[in-house]
Design a protein around this motif. Structure first.
Motif, PDB file in Angstrom:
ATOM      1  N   MET A  65      40.318  41.372  39.078  1.00 36.56           N
ATOM      2  CA  MET A  65      40.978  40.231  39.658  1.00 36.56           C
ATOM      3  C   MET A  65      41.539  39.384  38.531  1.00 36.56           C
ATOM      4  SD  MET A  65      38.221  39.383  42.572  1.00 36.56           S
ATOM      5  CE  MET A  65      37.377  40.859  43.056  1.00 36.56           C
ATOM      6  N   PRO A  66      42.826  39.192  38.535  1.00 31.88           N
ATOM      7  CA  PRO A  66      43.453  38.478  37.430  1.00 31.88           C
ATOM      8  C   PRO A  66      42.883  37.085  37.249  1.00 31.88           C
ATOM      9  CG  PRO A  66      45.085  39.268  39.028  1.00 31.88           C
ATOM     10  CD  PRO A  66      43.738  39.583  39.563  1.00 31.88           C
ATOM     11  N   GLY A  67      42.772  36.660  36.023  1.00 31.62           N
ATOM     12  CA  GLY A  67      42.363  35.306  35.718  1.00 31.62           C
ATOM     13  C   GLY A  67      40.927  34.968  36.072  1.00 31.62           C
ATOM     14  N   LEU A  68      40.020  35.925  35.950  1.00 26.06           N
ATOM     15  CA  LEU A  68      38.615  35.634  36.253  1.00 26.06           C
ATOM     16  C   LEU A  68      38.094  34.598  35.268  1.00 26.06           C
ATOM     17  CD1 LEU A  68      36.960  39.077  37.001  1.00 26.06           C
ATOM     18  CD2 LEU A  68      37.288  37.198  38.562  1.00 26.06           C
ATOM     19  N   THR A  69      37.772  33.423  35.775  1.00 22.42           N
ATOM     20  CA  THR A  69      37.242  32.396  34.890  1.00 22.42           C
ATOM     21  C   THR A  69      35.924  31.849  35.403  1.00 22.42           C
ATOM     22  OG1 THR A  69      38.521  30.714  36.045  1.00 22.42           O
ATOM     23  CG2 THR A  69      39.521  31.678  34.080  1.00 22.42           C
ATOM     24  N   GLY A  70      35.494  32.293  36.543  1.00 18.64           N
ATOM     25  CA  GLY A  70      34.253  31.838  37.124  1.00 18.64           C
ATOM     26  C   GLY A  70      34.279  32.061  38.619  1.00 18.64           C
ATOM     27  N   ALA A  99      42.343  53.021  45.054  1.00 17.40           N
ATOM     28  CA  ALA A  99      43.184  53.315  43.887  1.00 17.40           C
ATOM     29  C   ALA A  99      43.133  52.179  42.875  1.00 17.40           C
ATOM     30  CB  ALA A  99      44.629  53.563  44.333  1.00 17.40           C
ATOM     31  N   ARG A 100      43.017  50.953  43.355  1.00 13.18           N
ATOM     32  CA  ARG A 100      43.015  49.793  42.462  1.00 13.18           C
ATOM     33  C   ARG A 100      41.641  49.530  41.831  1.00 13.18           C
ATOM     34  NH1 ARG A 100      46.222  45.740  40.987  1.00 13.18           N
ATOM     35  NH2 ARG A 100      45.333  43.707  40.592  1.00 13.18           N
ATOM     36  N   TYR A 101      40.579  49.589  42.669  1.00  4.83           N
ATOM     37  CA  TYR A 101      39.242  49.195  42.204  1.00  4.83           C
ATOM     38  C   TYR A 101      38.282  50.364  41.984  1.00  4.83           C
ATOM     39  CZ  TYR A 101      40.707  44.481  43.524  1.00  4.83           C
ATOM     40  OH  TYR A 101      41.377  43.290  43.624  1.00  4.83           O
ATOM     41  N   GLY A 102      38.716  51.580  42.284  1.00  4.01           N
ATOM     42  CA  GLY A 102      37.837  52.733  42.177  1.00  4.01           C
ATOM     43  C   GLY A 102      37.211  53.054  43.528  1.00  4.01           C
ATOM     44  N   GLY A 141      30.919  46.848  44.035  1.00  2.00           N
ATOM     45  CA  GLY A 141      29.969  45.905  43.446  1.00  2.00           C
ATOM     46  C   GLY A 141      29.191  45.235  44.572  1.00  2.00           C
ATOM     47  N   ASP A 142      29.166  43.908  44.569  1.00  5.53           N
ATOM     48  CA  ASP A 142      28.472  43.162  45.620  1.00  5.53           C
ATOM     49  C   ASP A 142      29.396  42.730  46.750  1.00  5.53           C
ATOM     50  OD1 ASP A 142      25.846  43.212  44.564  1.00  5.53           O
ATOM     51  OD2 ASP A 142      26.399  41.654  43.114  1.00  5.53           O
ATOM     52  N   PRO A 156      34.419  43.522  41.625  1.00  6.02           N
ATOM     53  CA  PRO A 156      35.265  44.587  41.070  1.00  6.02           C
ATOM     54  C   PRO A 156      36.467  44.035  40.319  1.00  6.02           C
ATOM     55  CG  PRO A 156      35.751  44.306  43.384  1.00  6.02           C
ATOM     56  CD  PRO A 156      34.587  43.389  43.068  1.00  6.02           C
ATOM     57  N   ARG A 157      36.923  44.825  39.359  1.00  2.00           N
ATOM     58  CA  ARG A 157      38.160  44.521  38.630  1.00  2.00           C
ATOM     59  C   ARG A 157      39.031  45.767  38.670  1.00  2.00           C
ATOM     60  NH1 ARG A 157      36.319  41.877  33.030  1.00  2.00           N
ATOM     61  NH2 ARG A 157      35.798  44.044  32.709  1.00  2.00           N
ATOM     62  N   PRO A 158      40.323  45.588  38.520  1.00  2.21           N
ATOM     63  CA  PRO A 158      41.227  46.743  38.579  1.00  2.21           C
ATOM     64  C   PRO A 158      40.924  47.837  37.561  1.00  2.21           C
ATOM     65  CG  PRO A 158      42.469  44.727  38.786  1.00  2.21           C
ATOM     66  CD  PRO A 158      41.055  44.328  38.452  1.00  2.21           C
ATOM     67  N   ASP A 159      40.295  47.510  36.445  1.00  2.00           N
ATOM     68  CA  ASP A 159      40.003  48.550  35.452  1.00  2.00           C
ATOM     69  C   ASP A 159      38.779  49.385  35.831  1.00  2.00           C
ATOM     70  OD1 ASP A 159      37.785  46.944  34.885  1.00  2.00           O
ATOM     71  OD2 ASP A 159      38.516  46.325  32.921  1.00  2.00           O
ATOM     72  N   GLY A 160      38.161  49.057  36.960  1.00  2.00           N
ATOM     73  CA  GLY A 160      37.010  49.818  37.435  1.00  2.00           C
ATOM     74  C   GLY A 160      35.678  49.300  36.948  1.00  2.00           C
ATOM     75  N   GLU A 161      35.671  48.464  35.916  1.00  2.00           N
ATOM     76  CA  GLU A 161      34.428  47.894  35.404  1.00  2.00           C
ATOM     77  C   GLU A 161      34.170  46.560  36.104  1.00  2.00           C
ATOM     78  OE1 GLU A 161      32.104  49.101  33.236  1.00  2.00           O
ATOM     79  OE2 GLU A 161      33.266  50.942  33.459  1.00  2.00           O
TER      80      GLU A 161
END
Length: 187
Positions: free
Chosen positions: A1-6, A34-37, A58-59, A85-90
């Motif tokens: 998710m773009p701009g994760l700051t909290g 496809a985006r999050y795995g 994830g949760d 989740p993040r787009p890179d899968g991690e």
């Protein structure tokens, strides 16, 4: 998710936009995978039918209807931290503890309206309900204690966040075959 700051900005965006990144009502299960795995399989919602079906990243817990569109989403905020989740899968782990004062300040700053829902049979709990889009609702549930048998907390805390939409009348058949690899084969 773009701009994760909290977590607070994410839950505020969920309430006011109806989305947690690409996870939003009506989102396509194959596109989200496809985006999050690949999601984890949460099983059938009803014993007698494979759809609706629960999945998650994830949760983030989601439910999809038979046309493979996201119908609802929930975040178990009470855990104290969430893997999102993040787009890179991690996934990223965020502290999910949010006080009512922090939440209200962030929500008021958005300028959006909401209604407060309280039920007589659920003392010590209230829900801030948003309507970020037609037929879409977001509920932010606040509680005054960690458990029913626990003493009141010094201040109310965010307990969970839920997103849901009203069922679409004409659910199209999915484009993929009945057993499309999502663990939800037809009976």
């Amino acid at each position: 998710m773009p701009g994760l700051t909290g977590f607070l900005p994410l839950v505020t965006a969920l309430a006011t936009t109806g989305g947690l990144g690409e996870l939003r009502y009506g989102a396509s299960l194959p596109e989200l995978a496809a985006r999050y795995g690949e999601p984890w399989d949460g099983g059938r919602v009803h014993k007698q039918s494979p759809w609706p079906h629960a999945f998650g990243w994830g949760d983030v817990r989601t439910v999809f209807c038979r046309c493979r569109r996201l119908h609802s989403l929930s975040l178990p905020v009470w855990h104290g931290e969430l893997d999102l989740p993040r787009p890179d899968g991690e996934p990223v782990t965020l502290d999910s503890r949010v006080t009512e004062a922090e939440l209200m300040a962030a929500l008021i700053a958005t300028g959006h309206d909401w209604r407060t829902v309280a039920y007589e049979n659920l003392p010590g709990q209230r829900t801030l309900e948003f309507s970020p889009a037609e037929e879409v609702r977001v509920g932010l549930v606040l509680v005054d204690r960690d458990g029913y048998d626990q003493p009141p907390l010094p201040e109310w805390m965010l307990h969970k966040a839920v997103l849901w939409g009203y069922e679409h009348v004409d659910c199209p058949e999915p484009e993929s075959p009945a057993d499309d690899g999502w663990g939800a084969a037809e009976l």
